[in-house]
Structure formats: structure tokens, C-alpha cells
Motif scaffolding. Structure first.
Motif, short mmCIF file in Angstrom:
data_model
loop_
_atom_site.label_atom_id
_atom_site.label_comp_id
_atom_site.label_asym_id
_atom_site.label_seq_id
_atom_site.Cartn_x
_atom_site.Cartn_y
_atom_site.Cartn_z
N TYR A 176 -26.52 1.59 -26.01
CA TYR A 176 -26.47 2.98 -26.46
C TYR A 176 -27.68 3.76 -25.98
CZ TYR A 176 -22.76 1.52 -29.64
OH TYR A 176 -21.60 1.03 -30.16
N ASP A 177 -28.42 3.16 -25.04
CA ASP A 177 -29.63 3.81 -24.51
C ASP A 177 -30.68 4.04 -25.60
OD1 ASP A 177 -27.97 5.78 -21.99
OD2 ASP A 177 -29.03 3.89 -21.87
N ILE A 178 -30.76 3.12 -26.54
CA ILE A 178 -31.79 3.24 -27.59
C ILE A 178 -32.80 2.11 -27.37
CG2 ILE A 178 -32.25 3.29 -30.08
CD1 ILE A 178 -29.28 3.80 -30.50
N LYS A 179 -34.09 2.41 -27.55
CA LYS A 179 -35.09 1.36 -27.46
C LYS A 179 -35.68 1.13 -28.86
CE LYS A 179 -36.89 1.37 -22.73
NZ LYS A 179 -36.14 2.52 -22.21
N PRO A 180 -35.20 0.11 -29.56
CA PRO A 180 -35.72 -0.08 -30.92
C PRO A 180 -37.13 -0.67 -30.88
CG PRO A 180 -34.20 -1.82 -30.36
CD PRO A 180 -34.24 -0.93 -29.18
N ARG A 181 -37.89 -0.41 -31.90
CA ARG A 181 -39.24 -0.98 -31.98
C ARG A 181 -39.14 -2.33 -32.65
NH1 ARG A 181 -42.44 2.97 -35.36
NH2 ARG A 181 -40.33 3.73 -35.67
N VAL A 182 -39.36 -3.42 -31.91
CA VAL A 182 -39.29 -4.75 -32.53
C VAL A 182 -40.59 -5.49 -32.34
CG1 VAL A 182 -36.81 -5.08 -32.45
CG2 VAL A 182 -38.17 -5.64 -30.47
#
Lengths: 282, 180
Positions: free
Chosen positions: B174-180
């Protein structure tokens, strides 16, 4: 299979798409989805396979045990097929909900393997009139996504092809006869699967027939026919199920197509199994 | 919410072929154990008037099936988006000549030594499930518990890593870069 609810529009769309030979996923009525087969994936068994067609995934395990012969067939071994639809395949299979489906699938598989030639049961005899091998074949459905019968038949052939049978030495005679089963993993023999059939199921949808249907297409079908096909192109078994009636000419045409498809599947499956077998021994 | 569990083993999962029925005593025991474990960890009050079904299918058995079932269920629940208090990680251990052995396989289980299984919420070290088969001397209990909790924590690290990898992959679609 979770119960599929189709609207009237979706139903009509699917039926007409099959009648026009251009299905919702772009396939023609004679195209199969991608079939994945791998063997020897279950180390606790004599032979095993995993077959995946689209979303449908089946595991087949073959375990051999020594039993007394059947008095009607004293020179032949036995096979016992059992089917298990796991609850993980569909919530409707929880508890005893899978019993009917399992019966249905078992009937078709037994139909395919009813002939004593299908698996050369004579080779499974250890001592004529006394002991023989019993192959317990367990089919486990992990996921159901349409075309469950064909997946099981392909998985069965692959599992039987990969089965390694231990050698047995017979010592003594009569009451003192003892069977020694070899533990050596390299001292084994393989089953002859040249006459194992593959099931191609034809579903009648509207006025046409389709193979390898998805669950939605199955919901729109008015009957289906299972055709058991050998690698030589001979038909070994047939059974019609479902409530629809079929036009005999269309049916005969479609059975010819099914035979061609079956031969092709056999050819590709055999090539794949041989290649896998060779890379396994490397 | 109500949690309903069903755990079955495939007929070819163990060394001897056994047609496993759903109503088999052993299968029922494992089902109830998993149900109790997750009733204690899922935030059930978030799902009033609902039922959460957990289906476990053992494909291959080589010892520690109960532990793997619990670890797999934790992953499945996280994958399905059902909120839990913490990861639930399970590990089994035995004692052999005063050494604690973690994660015993089928061969080691058949030696009939003590079989100590623990399901733990790793952050708080709270025990959700505990089962001991056969005899274990009291002097060894402390050692075994400590080792098993450490084993569960090690598993939590692996599960967490996998979940984060998967989340990054799924979010990338979804073109999202989550912060992990």
C-alpha cells in the motif's frame, strides 16, 4: 468451503462467461490453474505429496503396514484410502461437519482405485495366501478453493510414485514363518504407478462445460462428471453427480477434451516427478 | 466473546498411523488447553456477542506439538487482527542428569523423563499455562522454570521479528512505510 453467496448478477455473469469460453479470471474452459506438486514432504511416511491447484491445497501421506491377505484376493495387497477435511479448510468442517464432504471425495477416489491394476496390487503381496502390504493412504485437505477432486487424484499419484517400500525377507515356513522387514533406507523398492488414474472433473455451467472450476463457478454449476484418465489416454472410470441433466453429444465432446487434458497432466506430472526424484538423490 | 478451539492431528503425523478423530481424548485435551490459554490472553471484552474459533491442524509430529500449537495460534491471532494482552509463547523442557534440556523432540520424550511445558507472556513473564508430566524433583523445579521462561522469551523474539517483516511487506503493497 465457506458458503458462497452470489448475487443474481454475479451468477449470470459467471454462467455467461463460461458459455463464451472466457472465464472471470481470463482462462478458457479447458485451462487449469497453476498446479504445484511436491513430494517427500512428510518424513514419517513411506510416501507423501502436497498438491496445490489455485487455493486448493491437499496433503497425501502413504504409510505401509503388513497385514493378512483378503481371502477373496489371496495373491494381492490392499489399499485403504481415507479422506480428512481439516477444519482449517473451512469453518463448516469443524466437529463432524466434514463427514458428508469426506464421503463424497472418498467415493470418487475409491472409484479411481477400485481396479486391481491401478496400482499393481499383486506386487504388494508378500507371502501368497498369508501376508501382504496394506497401504494406508490419507488425504488431508488444508484449503478448499474449488476442484478438490482433481487435486486429490494428482496428489495421490504423486505420493504413490514417491513411496518407498521396504524389502521383506521371509524365514521359515508354516507356523514358524517370520517376516523380517528391512530397516535400510536404501534397500527399498518403488511402486509401479504407470496405471494410476488422474481425475478430471467436468462441471456443467449453463450450456457449457468447464474444468478446474473455482468455488464461485461451482456454485453456478448444475452437475458434474468425474472422468478417470490413464496416462495412455484410456478412460478408467466415470461418474456423474449433481442434480442437472446433460446433453449427451456435448458430454461426449467434452469427455474427449478431458482425455486430452488428462494425458497432458499425466505427461507433465511424470516429467516433474522424475526430475524431482533425480534432484533428491543428488 | 467466547473462544472455541479444535485441535486435530493428521493420520500420518505420528510414527504409527492412527486415524485421528476429533473426539479423540488426547485431541480434546489439547483443544481445551489451547482454549484456556487464549481465553486468558485475548481481549475478549472487545468482541461482545461473538465467537472466536481457533482450528489447529498438526501436520507432522516430532515432539512439542502442544508448544508449537500455542506459538502458531499466537501468530494466527496476530495475523487476524484479534487484540491480545501480549504474545503467548510456549516451550517445553526436561531434566536429564541435572541439566535442563529445552525443546525436546519425540525421541527425547520417549525417554519418559519429566516433561515440563510452559506458556508465558514474555514481557511480564506471567505464566498462562503450565503442564508437567511424570516426576520432577522439587530441587530441579527452579532451574527448569527459569530455563523454560528464557526459551519462551527467545521464541518471542523470533515471532516478533517475523511479524514485523510481514507487516513491512504488507504495508509496502500500500506504499506505506511503518515504523518498526
Amino acid at each position: 468451503m465457506a458458503s458462497i453467496c452470489l448475487s443474481t448478477a454475479e451468477h449470470k455473469y459467471i454462467v455467461e462467461s463460461i458459455e463464451q469460453d472466457y472465464r472471470t479470471d481470463g482462462r478458457s474452459c479447458e485451462d487449469y490453474r497453476q498446479i504445484e506438486v511436491e513430494t517427500r514432504n512428510l518424513p514419517n511416511t513411506n510416501g507423501s505429496s502436497r498438491c496445490k491447484i489455485g487455493k486448493t491445497e491437499v496433503l497425501v501421506g502413504v504409510k505401509a503396514e503388513v497385514v493378512d491377505v483378503d481371502i477373496h484376493y489371496p495373491m494381492h495387497g490392499k489399499i485403504n484410502i481415507s479422506v480428512d477435511c481439516s477444519a482449517t479448510a473451512s469453518p463448516q468442517f469443524a466437529g463432524r461437519g466434514s463427514a458428508l464432504k469426506e464421503e463424497e471425495i472418498l467415493t470418487v477416489l475409491n472409484l479411481l482405485y477400485t481396479s486391481i491394476d491401478a496400482l499393481d496390487l499383486a506386487s504388494l503381496c508378500i507371502v501368497k495366501g498369508e501376508s501382504c502390504w496394506l497401504l494406508n493412504i490419507d488425504v488431508l485437505y488444508i484449503q478448499c478453493g474449488g476442484n478438490i477432486f482433481d487435486a486429490a487424484s494428482i496428489g495421490l499419484k504423486a505420493a504413490l510414485h514417491s513411496t518407498t517400500m521396504p524389502n521383506v525377507t521371509v524365514a521359515g515356513e508354516g507356523i514358524e514363518m517370520e517376516l523380517e522387514i528391512s530397516d535400510d533406507p536404501y534397500h527399498v523398492w518403488r511402486l509401479n504407478t504407470a496405471l494410476c488414474p488422474i481425475c478430471v472433473t467436468l462441471y456443467q455451467v449453463g450450456q457449457s462445460f468447464a474444468v478446474d472450476v473455482t468455488e464461485e463457478e461451482e456454485e453456478c454449476s448444475t452437475g458434474h462428471i468425474h472422468v478417470g484418465i490413464l496416462s495412455s489416454g484410456d478412460v478408467s472410470a466415470m461418474e456423474k453427480s449433481g442434480a442437472g441433466n446433460m446433453d449427451p453429444e456435448a458430454l461426449l465432446e467434452m469427455i474427449d477434451t478431458a482425455v486430452k487434458i488428462g494425458e497432458e497432466i499425466h505427461k507433465q506430472l511424470d516429467e516433474h516427478l522424475i526430475a524431482e526424484g533425480q534432484s533428491a538423490t543428488l | 466473546a467466547v473462544v472455541s478451539t479444535q485441535s486435530t492431528g493428521a493420520s500420518f503425523s505420528s510414527g504409527t498411523r492412527m486415524r485421528k478423530l476429533v473426539t479423540d481424548k488426547k485431541s480434546t485435551e489439547v483443544s481445551v488447553m489451547i482454549q484456556n490459554t487464549f481465553e486468558a490472553s485475548i481481549l475478549l471484552e472487545k468482541f461482545p456477542k461473538s465467537q472466536i474459533d481457533i482450528f489447529v491442524q498438526v501436520l507432522q509430529g516430532d515432539g512439542g506439538e502442544r508448544c508449537v500449537a500455542i506459538n502458531a495460534t499466537t501468530l494466527a491471532l496476530i495475523n487476524s487482527g484479534i487484540p491480545m494482552k501480549d504474545y503467548v509463547c510456549a516451550c517445553a523442557a526436561t531434566i536429564y542428569q541435572d541439566t535442563a534440556l529445552l525443546d525436546i523432540n519425540h525421541l527425547e520424550e520417549s525417554a519418559r523423563g519429566p516433561l515440563f511445558m510452559l506458556a508465558v507472556m514474555p514481557k511480564s513473564e506471567r505464566i498462562v499455562q503450565l503442564q508437567l508430566d511424570n516426576r520432577l524433583h522439587n530441587d530441579n523445579l527452579d532451574k527448569v522454570v527459569k530455563q523454560t521462561i528464557q526459551g519462551c522469551k527467545d521464541i518471542q523474539v523470533l515471532l516478533d521479528r517475523k511479524i514485523k517483516e510481514r507487516t513491512v511487506e504488507a504495508a509496502a503493497a500500500y506504499d506505506i512505510k511503518p515504523r518498526v
